[in-house]
Scaffold this motif. Structure first.
Motif, PDB file in Angstrom:
ATOM      1  N   THR A   1       0.911  -1.117  -0.044  1.00 12.05           N
ATOM      2  CA  THR A   1       0.271  -0.004  -0.286  1.00 12.05           C
ATOM      3  C   THR A   1       0.851   1.157  -0.057  1.00 12.05           C
ATOM      4  N   ALA A   2       0.674   2.215  -0.903  1.00  6.56           N
ATOM      5  CA  ALA A   2       1.233   3.394  -0.897  1.00  6.56           C
ATOM      6  C   ALA A   2       0.959   4.370   0.190  1.00  6.56           C
ATOM      7  N   ASP A   3       2.060   4.839   0.931  1.00  2.70           N
ATOM      8  CA  ASP A   3       1.814   5.840   1.826  1.00  2.70           C
ATOM      9  C   ASP A   3       1.847   7.183   1.239  1.00  2.70           C
ATOM     10  N   SER A   4       1.629   8.273   1.869  1.00  7.01           N
ATOM     11  CA  SER A   4       1.548   9.685   1.671  1.00  7.01           C
ATOM     12  C   SER A   4       2.674  10.081   0.802  1.00  7.01           C
ATOM     13  N   SER A   5       3.874   9.647   0.883  1.00  3.47           N
ATOM     14  CA  SER A   5       5.086   9.877  -0.031  1.00  3.47           C
ATOM     15  C   SER A   5       5.249   9.152  -1.099  1.00  3.47           C
ATOM     16  N   GLY A   6       4.359   8.153  -1.412  1.00  2.00           N
ATOM     17  CA  GLY A   6       4.454   7.429  -2.726  1.00  2.00           C
ATOM     18  C   GLY A   6       5.264   6.101  -2.417  1.00  2.00           C
ATOM     19  N   GLU A   7       5.969   6.035  -1.363  1.00  2.00           N
ATOM     20  CA  GLU A   7       6.606   4.665  -1.007  1.00  2.00           C
ATOM     21  C   GLU A   7       5.636   3.818  -0.522  1.00  2.00           C
ATOM     22  N   ARG A   8       6.269   2.344  -1.139  1.00  2.00           N
ATOM     23  CA  ARG A   8       5.393   1.093  -0.735  1.00  2.00           C
ATOM     24  C   ARG A   8       5.701   0.669   0.583  1.00  2.00           C
ATOM     25  N   SER A   9       4.810   0.303   1.464  1.00  5.49           N
ATOM     26  CA  SER A   9       5.020  -0.214   2.668  1.00  5.49           C
ATOM     27  C   SER A   9       5.311  -1.762   2.719  1.00  5.49           C
ATOM     28  N   ASP A  10       5.942  -2.269   3.601  1.00  9.44           N
ATOM     29  CA  ASP A  10       6.265  -3.592   3.287  1.00  9.44           C
ATOM     30  C   ASP A  10       5.434  -4.525   4.178  1.00  9.44           C
ATOM     31  N   LEU A  11       4.473  -4.956   3.245  1.00 12.41           N
ATOM     32  CA  LEU A  11       3.400  -5.990   3.515  1.00 12.41           C
ATOM     33  C   LEU A  11       3.641  -7.592   2.910  1.00 12.41           C
ATOM     34  N   ARG A  12       3.600  -8.417   3.728  1.00  9.85           N
ATOM     35  CA  ARG A  12       3.892  -9.761   3.347  1.00  9.85           C
ATOM     36  C   ARG A  12       2.867 -10.072   2.139  1.00  9.85           C
ATOM     37  N   ALA A  13       3.541 -10.752   1.223  1.00  9.46           N
ATOM     38  CA  ALA A  13       2.644 -11.236   0.001  1.00  9.46           C
ATOM     39  C   ALA A  13       1.890 -12.412   0.354  1.00  9.46           C
ATOM     40  N   THR A  14       0.628 -12.249  -0.108  1.00  9.58           N
ATOM     41  CA  THR A  14      -0.244 -13.135   0.263  1.00  9.58           C
ATOM     42  C   THR A  14      -0.984 -13.814  -0.760  1.00  9.58           C
ATOM     43  N   ASP A  15      -1.022 -15.151  -0.696  1.00 11.40           N
ATOM     44  CA  ASP A  15      -2.003 -15.911  -1.948  1.00 11.40           C
ATOM     45  C   ASP A  15      -2.841 -16.717  -1.051  1.00 11.40           C
ATOM     46  N   VAL A  16      -4.107 -16.741  -1.912  1.00 12.11           N
ATOM     47  CA  VAL A  16      -5.068 -17.561  -0.884  1.00 12.11           C
ATOM     48  C   VAL A  16      -6.001 -18.380  -2.068  1.00 12.11           C
ATOM     49  N   GLU A  17      -6.050 -19.610  -1.894  1.00 14.96           N
ATOM     50  CA  GLU A  17      -7.303 -20.376  -2.382  1.00 14.96           C
ATOM     51  C   GLU A  17      -8.676 -20.246  -1.780  1.00 14.96           C
ATOM     52  N   VAL A  18      -9.566 -19.751  -2.397  1.00 14.25           N
ATOM     53  CA  VAL A  18     -10.963 -19.936  -2.043  1.00 14.25           C
ATOM     54  C   VAL A  18     -11.599 -21.092  -2.162  1.00 14.25           C
ATOM     55  N   VAL A  19     -11.990 -21.965  -1.255  1.00 19.62           N
ATOM     56  CA  VAL A  19     -12.574 -23.223  -1.237  1.00 19.62           C
ATOM     57  C   VAL A  19     -14.161 -22.927  -0.680  1.00 19.62           C
ATOM     58  N   HIS A  20     -14.850 -23.537  -1.572  1.00 20.01           N
ATOM     59  CA  HIS A  20     -16.343 -23.414  -1.517  1.00 20.01           C
ATOM     60  C   HIS A  20     -16.810 -24.689  -0.760  1.00 20.01           C
ATOM     61  N   ALA A  21     -17.721 -24.403  -0.056  1.00 26.38           N
ATOM     62  CA  ALA A  21     -18.216 -25.735   0.965  1.00 26.38           C
ATOM     63  C   ALA A  21     -19.761 -25.577   1.117  1.00 26.38           C
ATOM     64  N   GLY A  22     -20.225 -26.486   0.660  1.00 22.68           N
ATOM     65  CA  GLY A  22     -21.807 -26.597   0.867  1.00 22.68           C
ATOM     66  C   GLY A  22     -22.313 -26.977   2.217  1.00 22.68           C
ATOM     67  N   PRO A  23     -23.564 -27.063   2.163  1.00 22.40           N
ATOM     68  CA  PRO A  23     -24.371 -27.609   3.646  1.00 22.40           C
ATOM     69  C   PRO A  23     -23.839 -28.606   4.223  1.00 22.40           C
ATOM     70  N   ARG A  24     -23.476 -29.867   3.247  1.00 17.78           N
ATOM     71  CA  ARG A  24     -23.039 -31.284   3.551  1.00 17.78           C
ATOM     72  C   ARG A  24     -21.825 -31.243   4.237  1.00 17.78           C
ATOM     73  N   GLU A  25     -20.893 -30.518   3.405  1.00 29.28           N
ATOM     74  CA  GLU A  25     -19.617 -30.607   3.627  1.00 29.28           C
ATOM     75  C   GLU A  25     -19.304 -29.658   5.147  1.00 29.28           C
TER      76      GLU A  25
END
Length: 344
Positions: free
Chosen positions: A246-270
């Motif tokens: 995320t850019a701060d007010s100076s235009g620099e980028r803050s050090d945020l951990r890279a995050t990858d995520v898999e969305v898993v759908h789960a129905g009522p039975r599961e």
């Protein structure tokens, strides 16, 4: 310079409202009991009056001391609160009451201010303090605004849907942000297309000010993101923001951990196999909840782009100690569900 009195003003919506008013050159007084830390204690542009808004004498004293041009009521949870305030502030240029999208009494898409019926409110519901009657009480507060306008009071109402953003003490979105940051697989109940309209808190704040400035007495205005995302899209948006920086007010980028995520759908039975149900997930709703915001937009209001809103929200979440754990259905139970899904 216009004088604004904010009833509340230190926690979530009220906090952002005070900031918005200051940015638009208002002199601001906040009126509350002082039960929560005041983020404006060192700001000489903000005065504070201590008192209980349910005490009419205290509210009258605040009205006399602050002598406001506009009043924005962030903590009116009972109809009598609104009736008292519209009497006490009958002569101000604008009194704005924060209602709720839960005031609507019929499921339709979208819900419109002047078309969708409101919830009823019995005398018992009007004084009940449970969450079950929240929407009923907010609807009756709207009716108190309408009645005040009929008497000539410049009273108006704003109905937000689910509000999110920095400093959200409800931690509803914090649960989902924490899931994305902590795990590479996130369960989304159903098929991911659940739709519950949300409103970025800074946009709610600007809506309250704009309605005070431009709204019509006796009118109610919905507020919510102009672009909606499903629950799955929300999770993906959080992940996309967290992957970058995320850019701060100076235009620099803050050090945020890279995050990858898999969305898993789960129905009522599961879900049931893990001892869970869709209702265990905060911000899940069977039937879509969508508010029309066209009426508010006609006053000149605009909403923040979703990615910018989520960037600010995730950044503040990282700096806070909130994790949404009170809304957690249990990761162990989710792991059982994931194990079952992996065998299908």
């Amino acid at each position: 310079m216009t004088d604004a009195l904010v009833i509340g003003g230190t926690r979530f919506i009220g906090r952002h409202l005070v900031s918005d008013l200051l940015e638009h050159d208002y002199d601001v007084t906040i009126f509350n009991r002082g039960n929560h830390e005041n983020p404006f204690s060192d700001d000489d542009r903000v005065d504070r009056i201590e008192g209980d808004r349910t005490n009419d004498s205290a509210l009258e004293a605040a009205a006399s001391e602050a002598d406001p041009d506009i009043v924005i009521d962030c903590v009116a949870y009972y109809p009598r609160d609104v009736r008292a305030a519209t009497e006490i502030f009958a002569d101000v240029d604008a009194y704005v009451y924060i209602s709720s999208g839960d005031a609507y009494g019929r499921e339709e898409i979208p819900k419109r201010e002047d078309e969708t019926p409101m919830r009823p409110c019995s005398s018992e519901q009007a004084i009940d303090d449970s969450s079950d009657t929240y929407g009923n009480r907010k609807a009756e507060g709207d009716r108190a605004v309408f009645a005040a306008a009929e008497r000539g009071v410049n009273a108006m109402s704003v109905r937000p849907c689910i509000v999110y953003g920095p400093h959200d003490y409800t931690e509803r979105l914090d649960f989902w942000i924490d899931r994305v940051l902590e795990y590479d697989r996130v369960i989304v109940p159903g098929d991911g297309t659940n739709l519950w309209h949300r409103a970025y808190v800074e946009d709610v704040a600007s809506a309250l000010r704009i309605v005070a400035e431009e709204g019509e007495p006796g009118e109610v205005y919905n507020v919510g993101d102009r672009r909606l995302v499903t629950l799955e899209e929300m999770v993906e948006l959080i992940a996309r923001v967290a992957r970058g920086a995320t850019a701060d007010s100076s235009g620099e980028r803050s050090d945020l951990r890279a995050t990858d995520v898999e969305v898993v759908h789960a129905g009522p039975r599961e879900l049931e196999a893990g001892g869970l149900s869709a209702a265990d997930y905060i911000l899940y709703r069977d039937y879509p909840h969508v508010l029309s915001t066209a009426k508010l937009a006609e006053l000149g209001w605009e909403s923040t782009p979703l990615e910018a809103a989520m960037e600010r929200t995730v950044e503040e979440h990282r700096e806070s100690d909130r994790d949404g754990s009170e809304h957690d259905p249990g990761r162990e139970a989710e792991e059982r569900v994931l194990g079952i899904l992996d065998t299908i």
